[in-house]
Each structure stands twice: as C-alpha cells, then as structure tokens.
Design a protein around this motif. Sequence first.
Motif, PDB file in Angstrom:
ATOM      1  N   SER A  31     -30.065 -66.915  52.312  1.00 26.88           N
ATOM      2  CA  SER A  31     -29.779 -65.529  52.676  1.00 26.88           C
ATOM      3  C   SER A  31     -30.873 -64.585  52.201  1.00 26.88           C
ATOM      4  O   SER A  31     -31.080 -63.517  52.780  1.00 26.88           O
ATOM      5  N   GLU A  34     -34.936 -66.848  53.743  1.00 22.00           N
ATOM      6  CA  GLU A  34     -35.252 -66.882  55.175  1.00 22.00           C
ATOM      7  C   GLU A  34     -35.769 -65.537  55.687  1.00 22.00           C
ATOM      8  O   GLU A  34     -36.781 -65.502  56.408  1.00 22.00           O
ATOM      9  N   PRO A  35     -35.124 -64.410  55.339  1.00 18.92           N
ATOM     10  CA  PRO A  35     -35.704 -63.121  55.761  1.00 18.92           C
ATOM     11  C   PRO A  35     -37.104 -62.879  55.193  1.00 18.92           C
ATOM     12  O   PRO A  35     -37.936 -62.257  55.865  1.00 18.92           O
ATOM     13  N   GLN A  38     -39.410 -64.803  57.431  1.00 17.17           N
ATOM     14  CA  GLN A  38     -39.542 -64.114  58.709  1.00 17.17           C
ATOM     15  C   GLN A  38     -40.443 -62.893  58.586  1.00 17.17           C
ATOM     16  O   GLN A  38     -41.246 -62.599  59.492  1.00 17.17           O
ATOM     17  N   ALA A 148     -31.574 -58.085  66.923  1.00 17.04           N
ATOM     18  CA  ALA A 148     -31.646 -58.321  65.477  1.00 17.04           C
ATOM     19  C   ALA A 148     -30.960 -59.626  65.103  1.00 17.04           C
ATOM     20  O   ALA A 148     -31.428 -60.365  64.230  1.00 17.04           O
ATOM     21  N   GLN A 149     -29.856 -59.933  65.770  1.00 21.11           N
ATOM     22  CA  GLN A 149     -29.119 -61.152  65.465  1.00 21.11           C
ATOM     23  C   GLN A 149     -29.896 -62.390  65.923  1.00 21.11           C
ATOM     24  O   GLN A 149     -29.937 -63.404  65.224  1.00 21.11           O
ATOM     25  N   ARG A 152     -32.635 -63.001  63.501  1.00 16.01           N
ATOM     26  CA  ARG A 152     -32.165 -63.588  62.239  1.00 16.01           C
ATOM     27  C   ARG A 152     -31.980 -65.096  62.372  1.00 16.01           C
ATOM     28  O   ARG A 152     -32.095 -65.847  61.392  1.00 16.01           O
ATOM     29  N   LEU A 628     -23.117 -65.569  62.811  1.00  9.69           N
ATOM     30  CA  LEU A 628     -23.646 -64.730  61.729  1.00  9.69           C
ATOM     31  C   LEU A 628     -22.908 -64.986  60.420  1.00  9.69           C
ATOM     32  O   LEU A 628     -23.479 -64.847  59.332  1.00  9.69           O
ATOM     33  N   ILE A 631     -24.483 -67.972  58.900  1.00 12.87           N
ATOM     34  CA  ILE A 631     -25.770 -67.637  58.293  1.00 12.87           C
ATOM     35  C   ILE A 631     -25.586 -66.849  56.994  1.00 12.87           C
ATOM     36  O   ILE A 631     -26.161 -67.191  55.952  1.00 12.87           O
ATOM     37  N   ASN A 632     -24.756 -65.806  57.052  1.00 14.43           N
ATOM     38  CA  ASN A 632     -24.648 -64.875  55.921  1.00 14.43           C
ATOM     39  C   ASN A 632     -23.453 -65.126  55.018  1.00 14.43           C
ATOM     40  O   ASN A 632     -23.351 -64.541  53.947  1.00 14.43           O
ATOM     41  N   ALA A 645     -29.792 -69.740  58.490  1.00 13.85           N
ATOM     42  CA  ALA A 645     -30.054 -70.083  59.895  1.00 13.85           C
ATOM     43  C   ALA A 645     -30.436 -71.543  60.059  1.00 13.85           C
ATOM     44  O   ALA A 645     -30.099 -72.168  61.069  1.00 13.85           O
ATOM     45  N   HIS A 792     -37.681 -72.387  58.776  1.00 13.15           N
ATOM     46  CA  HIS A 792     -37.827 -71.694  57.498  1.00 13.15           C
ATOM     47  C   HIS A 792     -38.133 -72.672  56.374  1.00 13.15           C
ATOM     48  O   HIS A 792     -38.998 -72.413  55.525  1.00 13.15           O
TER      49      HIS A 792
END
Length: 967
Positions: A31, A34-35, A38, A148-149, A152, A628, A631-632, A645, A792
């Motif tokens: 969480s 990965e961002p 990205q 955005a989704q 992600r 989502l 993922i989150n 993800a 990732h």
Amino acid sequence: MTADKTAKAESQYKDTVNLPQTAFDMRANASKREPEIQAFWAEANIYETLAEGNPGEPFTLHDGPPYANGSLHMGHALNKTLKDIINRYQLLRGRKGRYVPGWDCHGLPIELKVLQSLGKDERAGLTPIALRQKAKAYALEQVDIQKAQFMRLGVWGDWENPYLTLKPEYEAAQLEVFGEMFTKGYIYRGLKPVHWSPSSQTALAEAELEYPEGHISQSIYAAFRVTELSAAAQPVLGEFAADLGVAIWTTTPWTIPGNLAVAVNGALDYAVVDTTGELAGLPRYLVVAKDLAESLAATFGTALTVRATFKGALLEHCQYQHPLFDRTSPVVIGGEYITTESGTGLVHTAPGHGQEDFITGQKYGLGVLSPVDDRGNFTEEAGPFAGLNVLKDANDAVINALTEAGSLLKREPYAHKYPYDWRTKKPTIFRATEQWFASVDGFRDAAMAAIGEVRWIPSTGQNRIESMVGERSDWCISRQRSWGVPIPAFFDAETGEVLMNAETIAHVRDIFAQRGSDAWWELSVAELLPEPYRSNGRTYTKGTDTMDVWFDSGSSWAAVAKQRGLGYPVDLYLEGSDQHRGWFQSSLLTSVANSGHAPYKTVLTHGFTLDEQGRKMSKSLGNIIDPLEIINGGKDQKQNPPYGADVLRLWVSSVDYSSDVPIGKTILKQMADVYRKIRNTARFLLGNLHDFDPATDAVPYDQLPELDRYLLHRISEVFGEITEAFDSFQFFKFFQTVQNFCVVDLSNFYLDIAKDRLYISAPAAFRRRSCQTVLAIALENLAKAIAPVLCHMAEDIWQAIPYAKSHLSVFQAGWTAINPAWSQPALAEKWQHLRQIRMETNKVLEAARKDGAIGASLEAKLLLYVADDSLRDQLSKFNPISSLGDDTNGVDELRYLFITSQVELLDGVDRLQGLKYRFESEPLGVGVVDAEGHKCDRCWNYSPSVGTIEAHPLACDRCVSALAGTF
C-alpha cells in the motif's frame, strides 16, 4: 578451553559467516511501496521513453472503452490487467507501445443518472442542451475516478491523452464513418419492428439486451374463425368450413390487436381435428399441425379426432375473422421459423411486433400495425384497449376479451427467455417505429470473409461471431435520447422528406470537429446546412435521433487507431466474451463497411469473474468483491488485508481466462502465499549478492561446476517456457512455471544446497563466486520475467540489486537474456537422476527427524548404494577423499547435494541391513547413520577434524581453510 574463550571463539566465528545482507524487505508493504514505484516510473517517464524509443515495430492493443459510470469492478480489473501484462511484455521485447485508454461517454445510463439527480421541476424544464452539459460533466468526473483506479492497478498507457467518445475530434471521425456508410447505401430510414424499451423510451440493439432467468409470460391458445377458403383449400376443407378455426399460440397476448395474418409452414403436415363440440362457444373444427394433435388434446383437455390431413401450402390465401376487430386477414406461408417444437404449428403474425412477422408481412404486402406508444401504452388504434400498458394490464384485458369473443382455447404461464433492457433491467417489447438502420445484408459476405482473416483466441470465438453476423438482422442505429452523437438528418417541413447526403454530412462533421456535437442543438438549421440548402426556398427541421452507443465505440478504429496513426488494422482487441455481440461486432461491421477489412488482426476474449462458489457476482447475493478493497484493504484489515495490486495481477495470470474465473478470500490468500514465495526467493538472491560485482567477480561459464551449469540449463528451459507462455497469451503457464522455478528448482534444491557455499566459504572463494554468478543471472532474469505481471515487485527487485546496472528500470533492461550454450540436455539428464536420488534420501532423513533420531540433516551420515555402474562411477567423482584441493573446491561433493555431513558410496546393500532408517529398491539403497566426528561451531557440519586443529579447536578443517581465505 575456558568458557570465556569459547564464547569469544563463537562470536568470532559468527562474524566470519557470510550472512545475507539486503535492504529488500521481506514484507512488500504494497500500500506504500507500490505508489512509490509508480511515482518513480512517472517521474522518470519510463513508459513514454519505451513506447517511443524502443527499436522494434509498434504494437497496438486497442482499448475497448469501459463505460464512464461508477467505480471499477472485478471485470474491469481482469480486463485491464490482461491488457497491461501484454503491453508490458511487448515493451520488454523491444517493441514500441501504442496503448491509448478510452471511455464510452454517451448513452442512457449517464442520462438517467443526471435525471435521477434532479428534482421533478428541474426535470420538467430541462432542455436537451442543458441535459447534455450535465451529462458531459458527470461523464468526465467518472473518467477521472476510473482513470486513477486503473493507474493504481499499475496499468501503463497514454493516460494524459485518452480517447473519449464525447470529444469533438472523436465525434467528427464517427460522422466520417457514418457518412461513408450512408454514401455507399448502407444506411437507411425505415418503419420496422425493433427492440423497444418502454422504461428507457428508446430503441435498443441486440447487444443492449439481456435474458435473465425466471421470466414468466402469459401464453394463450386461441382460435380464429375461418371466413373464406381458397380455391385450393375448398375441395379438402369445404365440409368443415361452416365451423372451422385456425388455432394459434402466443406468449404475447397484447400483440393480438396488431394481428394481420396467420402464418403456416408450407412444407409441414397439418390436420383438421374434431373437438366434437366439447369446447363451448369455439369452432368445432380446428386446424393444427398434425404432429401436435395428440399433445394439444392433452393441453385442451378434450379428445381431438383427425378428420383430414394436408400440406400447409393448401391454407395459403384462406381468410379468417379477427376475433376482436372488424377485419378479416389471410393465412400466409411463413418461413422455417414455424416448427412443431411448441405451440400449434400456426403462428399469429403481427408485422408491427416481430422481425419474422415483419418479413412475412412484407412478402404479402401487409401493413405495419403497431398501436403502441413510446411508453408501451396502447394508442387509439387499439380501440377498446387504448391507454392500457402492454407490459402491465393489457394482457389480462386482451385475454378476457378473447374469452368473451369465444376465441380463447387455453391460458397458461410459460417460462422462457425474454429480452430485458440491460440498463433498466425491465422487459422490452417489439415495436415498429421509424428508425435508422445499417443494412448488414449489404456487406454481410465481406464481413464473414473478414472474420476468417482474423486470429481468434480462443478459436471458438470465430464460430461465435460468425453465427452472430451470419444471422443478424439490419442494425438499428438510432436512439431516442439527447445524450449522444446526433444522426445528421434534416427533414423537409412540408413533405417530411429526408435531406441527408455526403455534402450535408461532411458540413456537419466539420462543425462537430470544431465545436462538438452540442452544435446540433446550439446552432440553427441554416448554420448547420451548407449552401445551396440554406437558400433553396425550402424549410427544414433537425432530426432528434442520436446514434447507438455501439456505433460510437464501434467507430474507435477510425477515431483513434487511424486518426492518431497507431496502425490500422491494429494488432489486438481484448475484451470479455460478451463483446462478440457488442464492440467486436460493431467495430467489425463499421470497418468492413468503410474499408473492406476487419479493424483487428487478433481478437482475444476472456470470461467473467465469479465468486469462489462459481456464482455470478451481484449485490443481491452480497458476493461482490471490490478490486480496490483487495489493493488497499477493507475496513477490517484483518479480515480484508491490503494485498496490493501485484497480488491481484498475479491472480489474473493464474487463471484460465478463456472461461469464467473465480475469486474470493481463499484464492487471494493462496495468491498472497505464492507472491511471498517469489518475493522471499528474490530476497535470498539479493541478500547473497551484496558483495558481488559481475564485472569483476563473475566466473566464466566453462569454469563453472556441474551443479551451476545444470541450473543455468534449467534457467534456459524455465525462461524459454515463460517466453512461450507470454507469446501464446497463456499466462497461467507463466504462473505455474515461475512458481515451480522459485519453489522447486531454487528454494528446495539449488539454494538449499548453495547455502553452505555462500555462508561458509571465504568471501572471494571460487565456490562462492561461481554460485553468486548463477544467482545474479537467476535474479536478473527472474525480475525481467515477472515484470509483465508482478510489475511493482520486479521494479522493487531491480532497484535493490546491489551492483551497478546499465539500466535505470527493469523495463528498460529488456526481456530475459538466455545464452544458447546453457542448454545441456545430457548434463540435465544426469542431474535429474541425482535429484530423484535426493528426493528418496530426503524421505529417509525426514523419517529419522520425525522420530528424533537426528535433528538437522547435518547430524547424519548417508550410506548410498546405486546399482547402475555408470551412475555410481559418476557419483564417486563427486566424492573425493578430501574436499580441499580439487578443481572445484568441493562444490559438487555429494554431502552438499544431500546436506549431510558425510556420504559414503557403497558397493552393495549389505551395510544397510539392520538399519532402522533405510530405503531399498532395485536401483537404489539409502541408509542413515550418525555423522562421524564433532559439530563444527562455524558451519555446523560434523567432522573428525573438529578438535584436532590447535588454533581453532571448535572448527573443522575446511572452515579453518575458509578463515585463511583458501576455501
């Protein structure tokens, strides 16, 4: 030695072991991490650099536009991840990327969302242009949310410039497609029955229908009295004419007011059956299909005696009286749709309410009667039924009227498939209205030929779309809504004649290119028309129909692939299997009609997502899984942890997407376990390369020990299989292969053996450097091979590699690098035998461990007998008297292979007799006894040399050599 000196020695030994060192975390912390990855890709423009700068040919996967309405569901996640896996693989193979994400932005669901958000008074005063502006704002808001989704999920593409069907340049290209089809004569306006949705008040295409389970219709059998026999029928039926009726069956009693004929199959056998007057008020004699007479007797509850038989053609041109209206109608010959599978063999024909009825009616010059308005209410043409709704109260009223008229034979419920509006989830009807159609007949043969030029994955997709295109009727492309691209038709105010030609369409197209399709409502007719039509003395009005959204999305090959220079036809279309009747088909038809070929070279389809019990996901069942949330994490992160993800992407790679695929908590937990195994394998590799630099420390291939060369052979096999899996789009084979490689080949075999070499040897010793050489090769190739799926993790691995790399990102490093010289089948066969022996010895060691006879396997000495002389000779070469001083510094010693302190090769099985822990078969004998000597405090192996070396009384001879830098 004193206790203090012993503790000091142990401390010194601990510090001399080469333990793994890496910042690569055991936990993914997806969480957060990965961002960050990205963001690194975005900041370094990795995708853009590869998409434009790769040396290979462009690869275009054309995105089928999801609808701009609502958050993503699992179907979206499956679809977009499959696309991203393919795109990333092609980039790694050096091809340029051409992936433009898109959205379908027009249509009824968005219009309904806007209307539902308004109060009654607001809706009443809403103009078309005001509605369109609100719909556009809503669609753009949804696009931003979904974009955005998708990002992600790790999906790469031209997110800064996606295609939207509401953009002026898109709408202009769509009108170009429409104009070309119109010019070729493929677009026409006509009065025909179409699927009509009273709940949406618009025509629908077949692709906008669904057929839910559990629909019950009120079916009826009715008799229409014959009033006149044809000349051909008189000799056969004359004796029954005074009291003769034709029996029909229908599941839509409300269409009886629209009845204009009864159709029969000219080739079928029919009969006059005698009811002997038991059906009060009804004709005594009924015409039915001969083969149905017996079953109809049971249905009507009376005996039916066959009095005459004849072919259906005999009935043509006979006349009957409509039971509810003052009109007579003919018996006509229908098509092959008239069978004896159900009903009576005679079909009630209402040309305004059915496609086959319409075709038959056209053949006989019948009218098109459809006394039903947009809301599904009967009009004045329906006489006493005017105002009744055909889906609510009209059926009962018609049935009651038939009963009073002495026409009803039987009423019963009938369960069958019935079309529903896929948006409102309410039933539709067939209703004849003036609509715009694309004449599929005009280019059907070309479309069928184009299908044959395409590669369909799976191959059954070809049969499916061939049957659909081969059987489909003309495509109704007009809709009675405001939120869409208008059909650029003008109508003469005086005559109603349509004004539309290549010149007027091109003029409107150019306006749309500048101002968008709002201009149709914003500008006057004069501004929308070119000269000479502005000043020809005639008055025109604008049409109000908009185009079917399938025509919108079906034009994307022109509005995106051609307009943006992405290549046409494109390399690949990839969507769910339902798109054979949707986007695949609308794209095919518009492309063939314009250009004569399909818009795609390959079409790949996937199934739908199900829960773990194999049920379709639905709100009513409460089994919907939010991607989502996977993922989150959910509100309760113990119950629904944040997997990230990559775990979701790994699931996508694991399934056979050609059919429907299940997902749920158990499956996700299994995916997370596999993910961790791959990650921990990579972590071990990274940790043991902390002091290795391939530029200076790598061992040449021809100097590598056999074990290392064998693993390189396995690497060549494994990554060859993974390449083949990606090339053939069989990603589940990638999943199986990479999992097996990490667990079986690496963790359970090579790395298990390698720990001694890596930890115990001197840092720069040959036996350690040769192992590190192979680890580096395995690590880099593993990172590249998992990159399309576990993008990732792959980047995380790449950034954690401790030595200098020639590329900033794993995706810039290209695909796996396999040296053909690594393929050594003969060597592999030999080591496969060794691995089989190892499996058998491990079973015996495990038995000893379970009983507590030994703790670790290093407490054991292995007694090994191999019957095959050649194999025994080969094994003896791995087992020198001393582990020091041989060419490979003991890398291939058998004791390292079996992870025991000693291995003794036997000439026979006598030594195994009497041992508690043993295994014997014809080719192999295994025994386990206690290891000789004492335990070395540094390597934990048992050796007779422990205690014999004065400087290091707690260490074995090889550890002393390692401390001196020679082992």
